[in-house]
Design an enzyme around this catalytic site. Structure first.
Site, mmCIF file in Angstrom:
data_model
loop_
_atom_site.group_PDB
_atom_site.id
_atom_site.type_symbol
_atom_site.label_atom_id
_atom_site.label_comp_id
_atom_site.label_asym_id
_atom_site.label_seq_id
_atom_site.Cartn_x
_atom_site.Cartn_y
_atom_site.Cartn_z
ATOM 1 N N ARG A 143 37.691 -2.079 -5.983
ATOM 2 C CA ARG A 143 36.395 -1.910 -5.322
ATOM 3 C C ARG A 143 36.041 -0.443 -5.136
ATOM 4 O O ARG A 143 34.949 -0.111 -4.672
ATOM 5 C CB ARG A 143 36.403 -2.595 -3.940
ATOM 6 N N TYR A 146 32.812 1.434 -6.306
ATOM 7 C CA TYR A 146 31.623 1.214 -5.468
ATOM 8 C C TYR A 146 31.787 1.898 -4.112
ATOM 9 O O TYR A 146 30.962 2.722 -3.720
ATOM 10 C CB TYR A 146 31.423 -0.286 -5.292
ATOM 11 N N GLU A 148 34.006 4.164 -2.911
ATOM 12 C CA GLU A 148 34.184 5.628 -2.907
ATOM 13 C C GLU A 148 32.960 6.323 -3.498
ATOM 14 O O GLU A 148 32.610 7.423 -3.092
ATOM 15 C CB GLU A 148 35.452 6.026 -3.667
ATOM 16 N N ASN A 191 25.811 -17.608 -5.030
ATOM 17 C CA ASN A 191 26.780 -18.528 -5.665
ATOM 18 C C ASN A 191 26.777 -19.883 -4.984
ATOM 19 O O ASN A 191 26.675 -20.928 -5.636
ATOM 20 C CB ASN A 191 28.201 -17.953 -5.573
ATOM 21 N N PHE A 192 26.907 -19.887 -3.653
ATOM 22 C CA PHE A 192 27.032 -21.165 -2.932
ATOM 23 C C PHE A 192 25.758 -22.000 -3.075
ATOM 24 O O PHE A 192 25.821 -23.220 -3.271
ATOM 25 C CB PHE A 192 27.348 -20.926 -1.446
ATOM 26 N N GLY A 208 38.873 -18.825 3.093
ATOM 27 C CA GLY A 208 37.507 -18.842 3.633
ATOM 28 C C GLY A 208 37.460 -18.401 5.079
ATOM 29 O O GLY A 208 36.460 -18.596 5.773
ATOM 30 N N THR A 211 35.277 -13.049 7.206
ATOM 31 C CA THR A 211 33.931 -13.154 7.772
ATOM 32 C C THR A 211 32.975 -12.152 7.130
ATOM 33 O O THR A 211 33.388 -11.116 6.619
ATOM 34 C CB THR A 211 33.936 -12.883 9.294
HETATM 35 P P1 NAD Z 1 20.626 -5.195 -7.293
HETATM 36 O O1 NAD Z 1 21.738 -5.174 -8.258
HETATM 37 O O2 NAD Z 1 19.691 -6.363 -7.302
HETATM 38 O O3 NAD Z 1 19.729 -3.894 -7.453
HETATM 39 C C1 NAD Z 1 20.203 -2.667 -7.937
HETATM 40 C C2 NAD Z 1 19.176 -2.109 -8.899
HETATM 41 O O4 NAD Z 1 19.621 -0.816 -9.371
HETATM 42 C C3 NAD Z 1 18.992 -2.989 -10.137
HETATM 43 O O5 NAD Z 1 17.621 -3.186 -10.390
HETATM 44 C C4 NAD Z 1 19.675 -2.191 -11.253
HETATM 45 O O6 NAD Z 1 19.144 -2.461 -12.528
HETATM 46 C C5 NAD Z 1 19.435 -0.769 -10.781
HETATM 47 N N1 NAD Z 1 20.390 0.198 -11.338
HETATM 48 C C6 NAD Z 1 21.743 0.091 -11.399
HETATM 49 N N2 NAD Z 1 22.262 1.183 -11.973
HETATM 50 C C7 NAD Z 1 21.220 2.011 -12.276
HETATM 51 C C8 NAD Z 1 21.117 3.289 -12.881
HETATM 52 N N3 NAD Z 1 22.199 3.962 -13.285
HETATM 53 N N4 NAD Z 1 19.886 3.821 -13.040
HETATM 54 C C9 NAD Z 1 18.776 3.161 -12.635
HETATM 55 N N5 NAD Z 1 18.819 1.947 -12.055
HETATM 56 C C10 NAD Z 1 20.026 1.381 -11.873
HETATM 57 O O7 NAD Z 1 21.263 -5.012 -5.849
HETATM 58 P P2 NAD Z 1 20.606 -4.963 -4.396
HETATM 59 O O8 NAD Z 1 21.279 -5.963 -3.570
HETATM 60 O O9 NAD Z 1 19.117 -4.981 -4.474
HETATM 61 O O10 NAD Z 1 21.081 -3.544 -3.903
HETATM 62 C C11 NAD Z 1 20.226 -2.419 -3.832
HETATM 63 C C12 NAD Z 1 20.948 -1.267 -3.176
HETATM 64 O O11 NAD Z 1 21.327 -1.609 -1.847
HETATM 65 C C13 NAD Z 1 22.226 -0.835 -3.908
HETATM 66 O O12 NAD Z 1 22.327 0.563 -3.863
HETATM 67 C C14 NAD Z 1 23.311 -1.475 -3.080
HETATM 68 O O13 NAD Z 1 24.518 -0.751 -3.178
HETATM 69 C C15 NAD Z 1 22.724 -1.409 -1.690
HETATM 70 N N6 NAD Z 1 23.302 -2.441 -0.826
HETATM 71 C C16 NAD Z 1 22.928 -3.753 -0.957
HETATM 72 C C17 NAD Z 1 23.533 -4.697 -0.142
HETATM 73 C C18 NAD Z 1 23.157 -6.157 -0.210
HETATM 74 O O14 NAD Z 1 23.792 -6.952 0.453
HETATM 75 N N7 NAD Z 1 22.156 -6.570 -0.957
HETATM 76 C C19 NAD Z 1 24.509 -4.318 0.794
HETATM 77 C C20 NAD Z 1 24.868 -2.984 0.867
HETATM 78 C C21 NAD Z 1 24.252 -2.035 0.068
HETATM 79 N N1 UDP Z 2 33.111 -15.212 -1.978
HETATM 80 C C1 UDP Z 2 33.507 -16.534 -2.106
HETATM 81 N N2 UDP Z 2 33.014 -17.259 -3.148
HETATM 82 C C2 UDP Z 2 32.136 -16.752 -4.049
HETATM 83 C C3 UDP Z 2 31.713 -15.409 -3.902
HETATM 84 C C4 UDP Z 2 32.236 -14.674 -2.859
HETATM 85 O O1 UDP Z 2 34.293 -17.045 -1.299
HETATM 86 O O2 UDP Z 2 31.718 -17.495 -4.954
HETATM 87 C C5 UDP Z 2 33.626 -14.425 -0.835
HETATM 88 C C6 UDP Z 2 34.217 -13.066 -1.193
HETATM 89 O O3 UDP Z 2 35.594 -13.187 -1.526
HETATM 90 C C7 UDP Z 2 33.986 -12.286 0.076
HETATM 91 C C8 UDP Z 2 32.699 -12.876 0.643
HETATM 92 O O4 UDP Z 2 32.545 -14.143 0.022
HETATM 93 O O5 UDP Z 2 35.021 -12.509 0.996
HETATM 94 C C9 UDP Z 2 31.476 -12.022 0.377
HETATM 95 O O6 UDP Z 2 31.466 -11.722 -0.997
HETATM 96 P P1 UDP Z 2 30.257 -10.965 -1.682
HETATM 97 O O7 UDP Z 2 30.655 -10.699 -3.088
HETATM 98 O O8 UDP Z 2 28.994 -11.704 -1.431
HETATM 99 O O9 UDP Z 2 30.100 -9.611 -0.860
HETATM 100 P P2 UDP Z 2 31.149 -8.494 -0.354
HETATM 101 O O10 UDP Z 2 32.553 -8.937 -0.591
HETATM 102 O O11 UDP Z 2 30.812 -7.291 -1.149
HETATM 103 O O12 UDP Z 2 30.859 -8.391 1.079
#
Ligand code: NAD
Ligand code: UDP
Ligand code: UDP
Length: 314
Positions: A143, A146, A148, A191-192, A208, A211
């Site tokens: 991980r 992402y 770091e 997924n779910f 599971g 949290t």
């Molecule tokens: P997402 O994958 O739907 O969106 C990311 C977008 O960035 C995509 O449209 C992808 O094509 C674009 N992208 C990726 N690499 C690129 C690059 N090198 N140049 C230009 N575009 C690029 O994900 P999301 O959930 O919408 O996440 C958006 C942002 O929010 C991300 O930076 C993510 O790390 C951050 N974030 C999201 C969550 C969440 O739960 N959704 C949680 C924490 C942080």
């Molecule tokens: N997870 C799961 N089944 C799936 C996808 C994810 O049990 O089909 C779990 C995963 O192992 C993690 C949590 O759900 O503990 C959240 O995962 P997700 O990938 O949504 O986000 P993150 O781990 O980045 O918080």
């Protein structure tokens, strides 16, 4: 007042496309920059006719010379399966992407917001997570590209702020879900829901018992916009997420119940370094931007399930 031009990197993605909608509705000019690695043009089709909306296919790891008043830097794959597909590119996106967007912000004197993540806390030993916690991240694990990468992006933001007096905002986003997540996103909520709608087994990783705290997309986008509008001397980091915490098993049961699905829960191996617990402390957001989530899990799932049902029926 002059119309603002807002650059949204990652604007074709899940969160970015909702943000584009809200900024356009407010009257801003929006320049959406995306390489469509995980984004989807369908997320922004409905904006094509808007004269204040523009799309540029571009990879943020390369320099970008455009004009903007504000930059929301969201470009980065966010789901583990996607960010682990090409981990070197993931780190480049966070690090080179941040350098390029900060360089751009410096040149045009734009205010810039970084979409950071709760992953900077790693597998947290402090619970709930407060912004002052430095985290527990494995720097060499699967991980790390992402986690770091995002930590280094935060470092760059704060160094550009200290060294070049840039106006920065750092949001630490916790698990967010909603319509426009990709079918193949791979994160737990999508997924779910897809598995339950198809009547397939629900794949719970580990027992599971781990949290997460799930935030609905509209709440999150509202938080990002408010953070961008804070006073120039406020930098964050600011946690943005819904503090209601659930086990993954509880999430699976809730999704099955809401859909009325016949799916069975099956247990799969827990991915390496999967954080055991996660819940945001949102007192900073409450006090600085008067923000807290309004949509709770069942209501948010109720808005998300019809989106996936429609996609599956297409
Ligand atoms: P997402 O994958 O739907 O969106 C990311 C977008 O960035 C995509 O449209 C992808 O094509 C674009 N992208 C990726 N690499 C690129 C690059 N090198 N140049 C230009 N575009 C690029 O994900 P999301 O959930 O919408 O996440 C958006 C942002 O929010 C991300 O930076 C993510 O790390 C951050 N974030 C999201 C969550 C969440 O739960 N959704 C949680 C924490 C942080
Ligand atoms: N997870 C799961 N089944 C799936 C996808 C994810 O049990 O089909 C779990 C995963 O192992 C993690 C949590 O759900 O503990 C959240 O995962 P997700 O990938 O949504 O986000 P993150 O781990 O980045 O918080
Ligand atoms: N940059 C960019 N767009 C701009 C200005 C800069 O993409 O409008 C990139 C450029 O590639 C540069 C990086 O941002 O390498 C950092 O810019 P900065 O001015 O901080 O550093 P320098 O140009 O001195 O290396």
């Amino acid at each position: 007042m002059k119309t603002k031009t807002i650059l949204v990197t990652g604007g074709g993605g899940f969160l970015g496309s909702h943000l584009c909608d809200r900024l356009l509705a407010r009257g801003d000019e929006v320049l959406c920059v995306d390489n469509f690695f995980t984004g989807n043009k369908a997320n922004i089709y409905h904006l094509h006719d808007n004269p204040r909306f523009e799309i540029l296919r571009h990879d943020v790891t390369f320099p970008l010379y455009v004009e903007a008043d504000e930059i929301f830097n969201l470009a980065c794959p966010a789901s583990p399966i996607h960010y682990q597909f090409d981990p070197v590119q993931t780190t480049k996106t966070s690090v080179h992407g941040a350098i390029n967007m900060l360089g751009l912000a410096k040149r045009v004197k734009a205010k810039i917001l970084q979409a950071s993540t709760s992953e900077v806390y790693g597998d947290p030993e402090v619970h709930p997570q407060v912004e002052t916690y430095w985290g527990n991240v494995n720097p060499i694990g699967p991980r790390a590209c992402y986690d770091e990468g995002k930590r280094c992006a935060e470092t760059l933001f704060f160094d550009y702020h200290r060294q070049h007096k840039l106006r920065i905002k750092v949001a630490r986003i916790f698990n967010t879900y909603g319509p426009r997540m990709a079918m193949n996103d791979g994160r737990v909520v999508s997924n779910f829901i897809i598995q339950a709608l198809r009547g397939e087994d629900i794949t719970v990783y580990g027992k599971g018992e781990q949290t997460r705290s799930f935030c609905y997309v509209d709440d999150l986008v509202e938080g990002l916009m408010r953070l961008m509008d804070t006073a120039d001397d406020f930098t964050g980091p600011m946690n943005l997420g819904n503090p209601n915490e659930f086990t993954i098993l509880e999430l699976a049961e809730t999704v099955i119940r809401l859909i009325g699905s016949k799916s069975k829960i099956v247990f799969k191996p827990l991915p390496e370094n999967d954080p055991m617990q996660r819940q945001p402390n949102i007192s900073t957001a409450k006090s600085v931007i008067g923000w807290e989530p309004k949509v709770q899990l069942e209501e948010g799932l109720g808005k998300t399930i019809p989106y996936f049902r429609k996609l599956l029926n297409q």
